[in-house]
Design a protein around this motif. Sequence first.
Motif, short mmCIF file in Angstrom:
data_model
loop_
_atom_site.label_atom_id
_atom_site.label_comp_id
_atom_site.label_asym_id
_atom_site.label_seq_id
_atom_site.Cartn_x
_atom_site.Cartn_y
_atom_site.Cartn_z
N SER A 120 0.16 -1.28 -0.12
CA SER A 120 -0.14 -0.04 0.03
C SER A 120 0.84 1.63 -0.04
O SER A 120 0.20 2.19 -0.73
CB SER A 120 -0.78 -0.20 0.86
N LEU A 121 2.28 1.05 1.21
CA LEU A 121 2.99 2.58 0.75
C LEU A 121 3.76 2.59 -0.36
O LEU A 121 3.57 3.78 -0.56
CB LEU A 121 3.99 2.31 1.94
N ARG A 122 3.77 1.36 -1.21
CA ARG A 122 4.50 1.86 -2.40
C ARG A 122 3.49 2.76 -3.67
O ARG A 122 3.94 3.02 -4.01
CB ARG A 122 4.58 -0.07 -2.68
N TYR A 123 2.44 2.16 -3.22
CA TYR A 123 1.31 2.76 -3.95
C TYR A 123 1.50 4.33 -3.42
O TYR A 123 0.69 4.98 -4.57
CB TYR A 123 0.37 2.29 -4.29
N PHE A 124 1.08 4.30 -2.38
CA PHE A 124 0.66 5.44 -1.86
C PHE A 124 1.24 6.56 -2.01
O PHE A 124 1.04 7.98 -2.75
CB PHE A 124 0.31 5.40 -0.42
N VAL A 125 2.78 6.83 -1.78
CA VAL A 125 3.83 7.68 -2.51
C VAL A 125 4.09 7.71 -4.42
O VAL A 125 4.40 8.54 -4.61
CB VAL A 125 4.95 7.31 -2.32
N SER A 126 3.17 6.98 -5.08
CA SER A 126 3.52 7.57 -6.42
C SER A 126 2.09 8.40 -6.31
O SER A 126 2.03 8.50 -7.60
CB SER A 126 2.89 5.81 -6.67
N ARG A 127 1.27 8.40 -5.65
CA ARG A 127 0.42 9.17 -5.60
C ARG A 127 0.28 10.30 -6.12
O ARG A 127 1.87 11.23 -5.11
CB ARG A 127 -1.34 9.12 -5.34
N PRO A 128 -0.52 11.27 -6.50
CA PRO A 128 -0.27 12.73 -6.44
C PRO A 128 -0.79 13.24 -5.51
O PRO A 128 -1.72 12.85 -4.36
CB PRO A 128 -0.88 13.61 -7.42
N PHE A 129 0.36 14.42 -4.79
CA PHE A 129 0.42 15.22 -3.68
C PHE A 129 -1.38 15.41 -2.58
O PHE A 129 -2.32 14.82 -2.04
CB PHE A 129 0.99 15.87 -3.75
N GLY A 130 -2.32 15.94 -4.17
CA GLY A 130 -3.73 16.04 -3.24
C GLY A 130 -4.36 14.68 -3.67
O GLY A 130 -5.20 14.86 -2.43
N SER A 131 -4.41 13.58 -3.96
CA SER A 131 -4.31 12.10 -3.96
C SER A 131 -4.08 11.93 -3.03
O SER A 131 -5.06 11.06 -2.01
CB SER A 131 -4.30 11.06 -4.72
N ARG A 132 -2.74 11.86 -2.46
CA ARG A 132 -2.78 12.14 -1.12
C ARG A 132 -3.02 12.31 0.17
O ARG A 132 -3.95 11.85 0.95
CB ARG A 132 -0.42 11.89 -0.39
N LEU A 133 -3.35 13.34 -0.24
CA LEU A 133 -3.44 14.66 1.16
C LEU A 133 -5.57 14.16 1.03
O LEU A 133 -6.56 13.63 2.25
CB LEU A 133 -4.51 15.75 0.70
N GLY A 134 -6.00 13.75 -0.03
CA GLY A 134 -7.93 13.23 -0.16
C GLY A 134 -7.33 11.51 0.44
O GLY A 134 -9.01 11.84 1.23
#
Length: 213
Positions: A120-134
């Motif tokens: 999950s972490l590997r995918y999470f860090v690949s997401r854009p900043f806005g999606s991570r905040l979302g």
Amino acid sequence: MPDIGQLREEYINDGLSREQLNASPIEQFRAWFSQAQKAELPEPNAMTLATVDSEGQPWQRIVLLKAYDEKGFVFYTNYESSKSKEIEGNSQVSLHFPWIALSRQVAITGKAEKVSTTESLRYFVSRPFGSRLGAWVSQQSKVISSRNVLEMKLQELKAKFKDGEVPLPSFWGGYRVDPETMEFWQGGANRLHDRFLYKKQIDGDWEIARLSP
Ligand SMILES: Cc1cc2nc3c(=O)[nH]c(=O)nc-3n(C[C@H](O)[C@H](O)[C@H](O)COP(=O)(O)O)c2cc1C
């Protein structure tokens, strides 16, 4: 405006024969997925996920397929959402890809299991900043009084994580659906469609049956 009862498309394509099918449904999916991409279908990785709640009520919603291989089909979500609660109670789910512009659909049944935190972490860090905040902002599936609640939370989190380092929320991650059956449906002329159902056997091999349309 035509009556919707009269709306129908004639499917004109080559159909699908048993000889064309890959022995592995994952490889068959890979071929069809790449054709869906080439055909520039909008969001070909959008799939309907069906779950069943503790009262036997089915629910459906779209989620995005983010990875797939022999181990299964992965999507990401909020682990405290309604869908996640339903999966915790009954891990049997169904996925459906409606590739209508290609006169195709793929329907999958199987068991959903959380992926590892590392994955999950590997995918999470690949997401854009806005999606991570979302992921942090939304208490998915909970009742909220207004949209304002979300906007305010977003501003708060933007300030908190202004250096761009957004940690993985403990309540967010992936599920992998390990397929037990996979059906490939190809629309044909005169409603003589082709349907092939792959069923996983105890030894891991796949049995293929042609179904009547
Ligand atoms: C095109 C599209 C893609 C979506 N992708 C996701 C996704 O990948 N993960 C997710 O949790 N929700 C996604 N959603 C929102 C879900 O459909 C759903 O509203 C949400 O997950 C809450 O579902 P639940 O209350 O049944 O748990 C998507 C919606 C659409 C229309």
